[in-house]
Design an enzyme around this catalytic site. Structure first.
Site, PDB file in Angstrom:
ATOM      1  N   GLY A 163       0.663  -1.126   0.016  1.00 13.77           N
ATOM      2  CA  GLY A 163       0.126   0.097  -0.022  1.00 13.77           C
ATOM      3  C   GLY A 163       0.761   1.297  -0.130  1.00 13.77           C
ATOM      4  O   GLY A 163       2.075   1.159   0.323  1.00 13.77           O
ATOM      5  N   GLY A 172       0.353  -5.016   0.857  1.00 15.34           N
ATOM      6  CA  GLY A 172      -0.878  -5.005  -0.041  1.00 15.34           C
ATOM      7  C   GLY A 172      -0.797  -5.949  -1.448  1.00 15.34           C
ATOM      8  O   GLY A 172      -1.846  -6.225  -1.992  1.00 15.34           O
ATOM      9  N   GLU A 226       5.767  -5.417   7.816  1.00 14.80           N
ATOM     10  CA  GLU A 226       5.144  -4.293   8.556  1.00 14.80           C
ATOM     11  C   GLU A 226       5.801  -3.959   9.698  1.00 14.80           C
ATOM     12  O   GLU A 226       5.641  -2.889  10.181  1.00 14.80           O
ATOM     13  CB  GLU A 226       3.684  -4.569   8.622  1.00 14.80           C
ATOM     14  CG  GLU A 226       2.881  -4.578   7.303  1.00 14.80           C
ATOM     15  CD  GLU A 226       2.979  -5.756   6.569  1.00 14.80           C
ATOM     16  OE1 GLU A 226       2.309  -5.862   5.495  1.00 14.80           O
ATOM     17  OE2 GLU A 226       3.410  -6.667   6.824  1.00 14.80           O
ATOM     18  N   ASP A 285      -1.154  -7.238   7.625  1.00 17.96           N
ATOM     19  CA  ASP A 285      -2.646  -7.120   7.396  1.00 17.96           C
ATOM     20  C   ASP A 285      -2.931  -7.825   6.041  1.00 17.96           C
ATOM     21  O   ASP A 285      -2.330  -8.454   5.511  1.00 17.96           O
ATOM     22  CB  ASP A 285      -3.190  -5.714   7.468  1.00 17.96           C
ATOM     23  CG  ASP A 285      -2.639  -4.787   6.380  1.00 17.96           C
ATOM     24  OD1 ASP A 285      -1.590  -5.058   5.867  1.00 17.96           O
ATOM     25  OD2 ASP A 285      -3.213  -3.854   6.230  1.00 17.96           O
TER      26      ASP A 285
END
Length: 357
Positions: free
Chosen positions: A67, A116, A139, A147
């Protein structure tokens, strides 16, 4: 559909092709891209002429580096994180939709695939890796927690490989991704154009039979003994101690990596992985990840981690708390509390995994 060119769409023969088109940003995802992918999946699901969906990245460097985390940093600083929550809500719905998509969803996981990028590829039904693949959920290095369904995938790897990868943010090559269940098939990168073109005229099974090869071995299999031993505990402090005492140089390097990561992110990540193992579906895990992600917006480490790695690039984050021993169980537990009316709500609903964004 939007006229934004960050995702290119076209159909040829039996296939619909999604091309993430931000090569200078390593195809990092922003909100418009998530919406455009979802719109395309909706249209192609209803189109009987489209038998297969293919997702790939523009350029030579990778499918998707994750992301757009700088925008999250800026959003938290200027707007309190509201836009980031909206982005994640739509992104996680898309991740679930990909996992339940009724037509073959072929992900060309060539080059760098992180964060992502894993979410839009590793939940697909056909996942292709190459000798250039580097797959990771890094992350904790920016004060965040895996995530996009990453804790679902990593919680289901053999032994404790997923725990090692989630906490350290380590990369998987093609062999490792296959071992860990994040990929299905290997194809040399030079043959990707031929394989991709073949999908326009034949079904996926036949294209795979004609083009895929046996993957080279990865590195993780050779480290299973110390990884499974050192990470088989629910305490990050104990994991670090076991790594340091293992006698394996690679384990000691892993310990040093952990000590450079956000202490809060490490403890929340370990708790999220253990809880994900006990959850039955991807949707349940995505609901949990949404709670964790939204809570991370209210703590200092995510903004600080992005500042250090992306904005100022000094690579010297000042974590708060700065030590594992200073992170309390209450600080960890608050990441898993219900968000009330703001819950993601994927699990259990009649449209679970298919809600349009």
């Amino acid at each position: 559909m939007s006229d934004d060119d960050s995702v290119l769409l076209h159909t040829e023969g039996r296939a619909g092709y999604l091309t993430l088109n931000r090569p200078r940003a390593l195809n990092a995802l922003h909100h418009t891209m998530v919406r455009r992918i979802d719109e395309a999946l909706s249209a192609w699901e209803r189109d009987p002429a489209v038998a297969t969906v293919v997702i790939r990245g523009a350029g030579e460097r990778g499918l998707c580096a994750g992301g757009d985390i700088r925008s999250i940093h800026d959003d938290v600083r200027s707007g309190g994180g509201a836009a980031s929550k909206t982005f994640w809500r739509d992104e996680y719905h898309l991740n679930a939709r990909i996992a339940r998509y009724p037509k073959p969803y072929v992900a060309l996981m060539d080059g760098i695939i992180m964060g992502g990028g894993v979410g839009v590829s590793a939940h697909g039904s056909v996942r292709i890796v190459t000798e250039r693949s580097r797959v990771a959920m890094p992350e904790t290095g920016i004060g965040f927690v895996p995530d996009v369904g990453g804790t679902y995938l990593l919680a289901r790897t053999p032994g404790e490989l997923g725990t090692h990868l989630a906490l350290t943010g380590g990369e998987m090559d093609a062999g490792d991704a296959l071992l860990c269940g994040l990929a299905d098939h290997f194809l040399p990168a030079e043959r990707l154009p031929e394989f991709t073109a073949a999908l326009a005229g034949t079904d996926v099974a036949e294209a795979l039979r004609q083009h895929t090869e046996v993957a080279p071995g990865g590195e993780l299999a050779g480290h299973r003994t110390w990884i499974d031993s050192c990470y088989a505990t629910d305490s990050v402090e104990e994991i670090v101690d076991r790594l340091e005492r293992s006698g394996e140089q690679a384990a000691k390097q892993a310990a040093q990596t952990l000590l450079s990561r956000s202490p809060t992110a490490l403890k929340v990540t370990l708790a999220a992985l253990r809880r994900a193992r006990a959850l039955d579906s991807l949707e349940q895990v995505l609901d949990q990840e949404f709670r964790v992600s939204c809570t991370a917006l209210t703590a200092p480490d995510l903004v600080e981690g992005v500042r250090a790695q992306i904005v100022d690039k000094d690579r010297a984050p000042r974590w708060s708390p700065s030590r594992l021993s200073e992170v309390t169980s209450a600080q960890v537990e608050r990441h898993f509390r219900s968000l009330g009316d703001e819950e993601l709500g994927l699990a259990g609903g009649p449209d679970a995994g298919t809600e349009p964004v």
